[in-house]
Motif scaffolding. Sequence first.
Motif, PDB file in Angstrom:
ATOM      1  N   UNK A  79       0.837  -1.203   0.000  1.00  0.00           N
ATOM      2  CA  UNK A  79       0.000   0.000   0.000  1.00  0.00           C
ATOM      3  C   UNK A  79       0.869   1.249   0.000  1.00  0.00           C
ATOM      4  N   UNK A  80       1.954   1.235   0.803  1.00  0.00           N
ATOM      5  CA  UNK A  80       2.852   2.386   0.856  1.00  0.00           C
ATOM      6  C   UNK A  80       3.542   2.612  -0.487  1.00  0.00           C
ATOM      7  N   UNK A  81       3.971   1.535  -1.133  1.00  0.00           N
ATOM      8  CA  UNK A  81       4.611   1.631  -2.446  1.00  0.00           C
ATOM      9  C   UNK A  81       3.659   2.275  -3.456  1.00  0.00           C
ATOM     10  N   UNK A  82       2.444   1.754  -3.523  1.00  0.00           N
ATOM     11  CA  UNK A  82       1.455   2.265  -4.482  1.00  0.00           C
ATOM     12  C   UNK A  82       1.094   3.709  -4.177  1.00  0.00           C
ATOM     13  N   UNK A 144       9.143   2.003  -0.268  1.00  0.00           N
ATOM     14  CA  UNK A 144       8.056   1.859   0.701  1.00  0.00           C
ATOM     15  C   UNK A 144       8.292   2.705   1.946  1.00  0.00           C
ATOM     16  N   UNK A 145       9.547   3.077   2.213  1.00  0.00           N
ATOM     17  CA  UNK A 145       9.866   3.848   3.405  1.00  0.00           C
ATOM     18  C   UNK A 145       9.770   5.348   3.228  1.00  0.00           C
ATOM     19  N   UNK A 146       9.437   5.806   2.027  1.00  0.00           N
ATOM     20  CA  UNK A 146       9.283   7.237   1.769  1.00  0.00           C
ATOM     21  C   UNK A 146       7.944   7.704   2.340  1.00  0.00           C
ATOM     22  N   UNK A 147       7.948   8.829   3.051  1.00  0.00           N
ATOM     23  CA  UNK A 147       6.692   9.339   3.618  1.00  0.00           C
ATOM     24  C   UNK A 147       5.818   9.930   2.518  1.00  0.00           C
ATOM     25  N   UNK A 148       4.541  10.051   2.816  1.00  0.00           N
ATOM     26  CA  UNK A 148       3.630  10.581   1.795  1.00  0.00           C
ATOM     27  C   UNK A 148       3.948  12.041   1.476  1.00  0.00           C
ATOM     28  N   UNK A 149       4.397  12.801   2.467  1.00  0.00           N
ATOM     29  CA  UNK A 149       4.753  14.202   2.219  1.00  0.00           C
ATOM     30  C   UNK A 149       5.961  14.300   1.300  1.00  0.00           C
ATOM     31  N   UNK A 150       6.950  13.444   1.542  1.00  0.00           N
ATOM     32  CA  UNK A 150       8.143  13.441   0.697  1.00  0.00           C
ATOM     33  C   UNK A 150       7.792  13.038  -0.725  1.00  0.00           C
ATOM     34  N   UNK A 151       6.937  12.022  -0.872  1.00  0.00           N
ATOM     35  CA  UNK A 151       6.516  11.573  -2.203  1.00  0.00           C
ATOM     36  C   UNK A 151       5.826  12.696  -2.965  1.00  0.00           C
ATOM     37  N   UNK A 152       4.959  13.417  -2.274  1.00  0.00           N
ATOM     38  CA  UNK A 152       4.260  14.531  -2.921  1.00  0.00           C
ATOM     39  C   UNK A 152       5.231  15.647  -3.286  1.00  0.00           C
ATOM     40  N   UNK A 153       6.215  15.892  -2.421  1.00  0.00           N
ATOM     41  CA  UNK A 153       7.216  16.916  -2.713  1.00  0.00           C
ATOM     42  C   UNK A 153       8.062  16.560  -3.917  1.00  0.00           C
ATOM     43  N   UNK A 154       8.469  15.307  -4.015  1.00  0.00           N
ATOM     44  CA  UNK A 154       9.242  14.858  -5.172  1.00  0.00           C
ATOM     45  C   UNK A 154       8.402  14.975  -6.437  1.00  0.00           C
ATOM     46  N   UNK A 155       7.122  14.638  -6.319  1.00  0.00           N
ATOM     47  CA  UNK A 155       6.226  14.765  -7.462  1.00  0.00           C
ATOM     48  C   UNK A 155       6.102  16.201  -7.937  1.00  0.00           C
ATOM     49  N   UNK A 156       6.073  17.141  -6.986  1.00  0.00           N
ATOM     50  CA  UNK A 156       6.000  18.560  -7.358  1.00  0.00           C
ATOM     51  C   UNK A 156       7.259  18.980  -8.114  1.00  0.00           C
ATOM     52  N   UNK A 157       8.416  18.489  -7.660  1.00  0.00           N
ATOM     53  CA  UNK A 157       9.671  18.814  -8.339  1.00  0.00           C
ATOM     54  C   UNK A 157       9.724  18.200  -9.734  1.00  0.00           C
ATOM     55  N   UNK A 158       9.046  17.073  -9.927  1.00  0.00           N
ATOM     56  CA  UNK A 158       9.018  16.443 -11.238  1.00  0.00           C
ATOM     57  C   UNK A 158       8.432  17.387 -12.296  1.00  0.00           C
ATOM     58  N   UNK A 159       7.559  18.282 -11.860  1.00  0.00           N
ATOM     59  CA  UNK A 159       6.936  19.229 -12.793  1.00  0.00           C
ATOM     60  C   UNK A 159       7.969  20.153 -13.451  1.00  0.00           C
ATOM     61  N   UNK A 160       9.120  20.344 -12.780  1.00  0.00           N
ATOM     62  CA  UNK A 160      10.175  21.174 -13.377  1.00  0.00           C
ATOM     63  C   UNK A 160      10.656  20.594 -14.702  1.00  0.00           C
ATOM     64  N   UNK A 161      10.492  19.283 -14.872  1.00  0.00           N
ATOM     65  CA  UNK A 161      10.953  18.619 -16.082  1.00  0.00           C
ATOM     66  C   UNK A 161      10.138  19.013 -17.306  1.00  0.00           C
ATOM     67  N   UNK A 162       9.049  19.742 -17.117  1.00  0.00           N
ATOM     68  CA  UNK A 162       8.297  20.225 -18.265  1.00  0.00           C
ATOM     69  C   UNK A 162       9.056  21.341 -18.983  1.00  0.00           C
ATOM     70  N   UNK A 163      10.111  21.845 -18.348  1.00  0.00           N
ATOM     71  CA  UNK A 163      11.034  22.758 -19.024  1.00  0.00           C
ATOM     72  C   UNK A 163      12.043  21.892 -19.755  1.00  0.00           C
TER      73      UNK A 163
END
Length: 269
Positions: A79-82, A144-163
Amino acid sequence: MTDLLIVILLGIVEGVTEFLPVSSTGHLILAGALLGLPEADATFDIVIQLGAILAVVVLFWRRFVNVGHGLMRRDPEAIAFTRNVLLGFLPAALVGAVAYKAIKAVLEAPVIAPVVVAIALIVGGIAILFIERVAPPEHADRVEGISWRTALGIGALQCLAMIPGVSRSGATIMGARAMGISRETAAEYSFFLAIPTMLGATVLTLWKARHELSAAHLNSIAIGFVISFVVALVVVRWFLSFVTKHGFQPFAWYRIIAGIVALVALSFR
């Protein structure tokens, strides 16, 4: 250069660079600009990336099967991975859906895009060197050990790749490193995030361009897809082994040198 050779070349470039923190889209744009290839084709560039993504599915199929079985048993780690993969994908999905036309326009701008890529390569290389030097102590060595806040933060940074030139893998990997994720886990998480991200981008791109695609166009996409898949199969395993031993600094220096060379070359066009 024949159309077939162009497709093969771009498929190889995509397969090699998709998972390295050097920007596959940026390299495809620079290849087109510096080698005098036909005007950039954003649909081709985006869709063949899915070939490289398929390589991750093949290489990590046991991991995905285990997660699937774990979800059926309501296993906390599955569940954490997904959760982490979906949360990391969410920001890019929202921004991509809203900004699709603007992103496509930049990718197809024959003058602006190559310069943006070259500058982004240099800036990104400097950022990697900085993050590798100041990265905090590691507190997560499994996805699986990444917190949900960290996962969301990394996802936000992924948006930079649209440049163009920033690099999706570079943004996610270095974002994870800056948040205390181990090198190997940061790379693996970037691989897994690529699956829903590029699948979504491909589906959206093909749907938007459905009236413009000819049989010849689809044939070129299919060849580029297969080549990028085969090449990526080799690159992914090598990359994990390399960064575990040597870190990301070599890619930073490559980005800086490649960006400077590209700017010089573009100035003589």
